[in-house]
Design a protein around this motif. Structure first.
Motif, short mmCIF file in Angstrom:
data_model
loop_
_atom_site.label_atom_id
_atom_site.label_comp_id
_atom_site.label_asym_id
_atom_site.label_seq_id
_atom_site.Cartn_x
_atom_site.Cartn_y
_atom_site.Cartn_z
N ASP A 14 22.16 35.59 -22.02
CA ASP A 14 20.60 35.36 -21.42
C ASP A 14 20.07 35.38 -22.35
N THR A 15 19.73 34.35 -23.15
CA THR A 15 20.14 34.92 -24.94
C THR A 15 18.77 34.95 -25.10
N GLY A 16 19.40 36.38 -25.88
CA GLY A 16 18.32 36.95 -26.63
C GLY A 16 18.55 36.81 -28.32
N VAL A 17 17.71 37.85 -29.06
CA VAL A 17 18.49 37.87 -30.68
C VAL A 17 19.94 37.82 -30.72
N ASP A 18 20.44 39.16 -30.16
CA ASP A 18 22.21 39.28 -30.65
C ASP A 18 22.93 37.61 -29.71
N ASP A 19 22.21 37.51 -28.37
CA ASP A 19 22.98 36.34 -27.85
C ASP A 19 22.82 35.68 -29.02
N ALA A 20 21.61 35.14 -29.13
CA ALA A 20 21.56 33.93 -30.24
C ALA A 20 22.34 33.92 -31.08
N LEU A 21 23.06 34.67 -31.80
CA LEU A 21 23.17 34.84 -33.53
C LEU A 21 24.93 34.75 -32.74
N ALA A 22 25.33 35.37 -31.35
CA ALA A 22 26.88 34.49 -31.16
C ALA A 22 27.19 33.25 -30.94
N LEU A 23 25.77 32.67 -30.30
CA LEU A 23 25.79 31.39 -29.99
C LEU A 23 25.72 30.71 -31.60
N LEU A 24 25.60 30.90 -32.36
CA LEU A 24 25.47 30.63 -33.91
C LEU A 24 27.02 30.10 -34.63
N LEU A 131 26.07 39.40 -14.91
CA LEU A 131 26.94 38.71 -14.34
C LEU A 131 26.44 38.26 -13.44
N THR A 132 25.73 38.47 -13.05
CA THR A 132 24.96 37.22 -11.35
C THR A 132 25.48 35.39 -11.39
N ASN A 133 25.56 34.78 -12.56
CA ASN A 133 25.98 33.71 -12.30
C ASN A 133 27.58 33.75 -11.73
N ILE A 134 27.86 34.79 -12.85
CA ILE A 134 29.67 35.07 -12.65
C ILE A 134 29.75 35.47 -11.16
N ALA A 135 29.09 36.13 -10.80
CA ALA A 135 29.31 36.77 -9.90
C ALA A 135 29.59 35.66 -8.47
N LEU A 136 28.00 35.19 -8.73
CA LEU A 136 28.31 33.84 -7.36
C LEU A 136 29.20 32.42 -7.99
N VAL A 152 36.21 37.40 -21.04
CA VAL A 152 35.70 38.64 -23.01
C VAL A 152 34.83 39.02 -21.92
N PHE A 153 34.24 40.45 -21.18
CA PHE A 153 32.63 39.91 -20.97
C PHE A 153 32.05 40.91 -22.31
N MET A 154 30.64 41.31 -22.60
CA MET A 154 30.42 41.82 -23.56
C MET A 154 29.27 42.60 -22.44
N ASN A 170 23.78 45.20 -19.39
CA ASN A 170 23.69 44.25 -18.81
C ASN A 170 24.32 44.14 -17.16
N VAL A 171 25.24 45.25 -17.16
CA VAL A 171 25.85 45.91 -15.99
C VAL A 171 24.89 46.46 -15.37
N TRP A 172 23.96 47.30 -15.88
CA TRP A 172 23.28 48.28 -14.94
C TRP A 172 21.82 46.91 -14.33
N HIS A 173 21.45 45.47 -15.05
CA HIS A 173 21.15 44.86 -14.40
C HIS A 173 20.92 44.22 -13.30
#
Length: 324
Positions: A14-24, A131-136, A152-154, A170-173
Motif C-alpha cells: 500500500d505504497t506509503g513511505v516505508d513500502d517505498a523504502l522496501a521497494l527500493l 491483507l485484502t488482496n491476499i485473502a481474495l 513473509v508479511f509485515m 495492517n491487520v486492524w485495517h
C-alpha cells in the motif's frame, strides 16, 4: 539464498513511505527476483498506491515489473487511510513527478495467480499492507498454495499495537483478511511491530543518502527523513534525523533470515467488535492455561513470529543494497 539462485518474490503493498523504502531495496538486491507488485488501499487510496509504486520503480531505474491495482477497500470495513503519517499523497508530499509507467491491464488477484503459478520455483509472497488482496487470492484461487514457498508479511504485534493499543495498522485495517491469511497452509513469518520499530538508520546515513546524486538512493534518504525514528522528531526536518526502515525490514528478512529471531507460536486474530478488534493474539505461554483445561483446545495456526532483530545487520544490508 544458499544455492546461488535468485529468490522469486511477489510484493503486495500500500505504497506509503516505508513500502517505498522496501521497494527500493527489493528491486536492487541481487538475490531477489521481483516478479510482480500488487497494490491495495491502506496508507492511501488504491489509485494513489498504484501511482506511488510506479513512481518508486521509475526513480529506482527498476526493470519493467508488472504492477496491478487491487482492492480499494477491506472485505468488511470502510477504508481508513494513514495519510496523517505518510502525507497527503502517501509519499511524504515530496513533490515527485508523475510516473510515465503504467499498471498492468489485469487486476491484482489475476496477476498474483498467474505469476505464482508461472514461476519455475516456489514464490515467496511478501505482503506489506492490509491483507485484502491476499485473502481474495486464497479464497478465489486456492491452487496457488502449491507454488508458494513462504509468506513473509509485515503486520501484527505480540506486544503493543499502533492503530489501537493492541492492534497493528495492517491487520486492524482488514482483520478478516488477516485471519484468512493465517490459514493459508504454507509457512508464515510475521514481521510485526515488535521488530518493525527497532531497525533505524542513523542520522549520518540518512544525510548521506539525501545528498546522493543517484535518484533511488536520494529518494531513500528523503523518505527516511520523513519517517523519523523518534516521536519528538519532526517529519522532513533536515537536521540530525534518524529514520526507521519499517516495511523494508520484512524484505531484509527474506534475503537474510538469520538476522531475524523468530519463535513458532500460535497466532489468532480478534474479529469481535470492540477495543481488541484487529489484535493479533500471540500465545507465548509455555503451557496451556485454565481455559484450555476446562474448555478444551482449538487448533490455531503456527506462525514464525519475529521477536528480535539484528538491527545493525539489517541497516548495513539495506544501505549496501540501495547505495548502488
Amino acid at each position: 539464498m544458499t544455492d546461488g539462485r535468485r529468490i522469486p518474490v511477489i510484493i503486495d503493498c500500500d505504497t506509503g513511505v516505508d513500502d517505498a523504502l522496501a521497494l527500493l531495496f527489493a528491486v536492487r538486491h541481487p538475490a531477489l527476483d521481483v516478479r510482480a507488485i500488487t497494490c491495495v488501499a491502506g496508507n492511501t487510496d488504491v489509485d494513489g498506491v498504484v501511482r506511488n509504486t510506479l513512481t518508486v520503480l521509475e526513480q529506482a531505474g527498476a526493470p519493467g515489473i508488472p504492477v496491478a491495482r487491487g482492492a480499494e477497500r477491506p472485505l468488511i470495513e470502510a477504508p481508513r487511510s494513514a495519510q496523517h503519517v505518510h502525507g497527503h499523497d502517501g509519499m511524504g508530499d515530496l513533490g515527485l513527478p508523475e510516473p510515465s509507467r503504467r499498471p498492468a491491464d489485469v487486476d491484482a488477484v489475476t496477476l498474483l495467480r498467474s505469476e505464482i503459478l508461472a514461476s519455475p520455483r516456489p514464490v515467496t509472497l511478501v505482503p506489506m499492507a492490509p491483507l485484502t488482496n491476499i485473502a481474495l487470492l486464497l479464497r478465489t484461487h486456492p491452487e496457488v498454495v502449491r507454488n508458494l514457498e513462504r509468506i513473509v508479511f509485515m503486520g501484527g504485534a505480540a506486544a503493543v499495537g499502533n492503530a489501537t493499543p493492541v492492534a497493528e495498522f495492517n491487520v486492524w485495517h482488514d482483520p478478516e483478511a488477516a485471519a484468512i491469511l493465517l490459514t493459508a497452509g504454507v509457512p508464515i513469518t510475521m514481521y510485526g511491530l515488535d521488530v518493525f520499530t527497532r531497525v533505524v538508520v542513523p542520522a549520518a546515513d540518512v544525510r548521506r543518502l539525501r545528498g546522493s546524486g543517484e535518484p533511488g538512493a536520494r529518494l531513500a534518504g528523503q523518505l527516511l527523513a520523513h519517517r523519523p525514528a523518534h516521536p519528538d522528531s519532526r517529519p522532513g526536518d533536515p537536521s540530525e534525523t534518524s529514520g526507521g526502515l519499517g516495511d523494508a525490514g520484512a524484505v531484509c528478512a527474506v534475503v537474510d533470515p538469520e538476522g531475524l529471531t523468530t519463535h513458532r507460536l500460535p497466532v489468532d486474530v480478534s474479529l469481535a467488535p470492540g477495543p481488541t478488534r484487529g489484535m493479533t493474539i500471540v500465545d507465548r505461554r509455555p503451557r496451556p492455561g485454565e481455559a484450555e483445561l476446562h474448555e478444551g483446545t482449538r487448533e490455531q495456526p503456527l506462525v514464525d513470529v519475529g521477536l528480535d532483530v539484528d538491527v545493525e545487520r539489517y541497516v548495513k544490508l539495506y544501505l549496501a543494497t540501495v547505495e548502488v
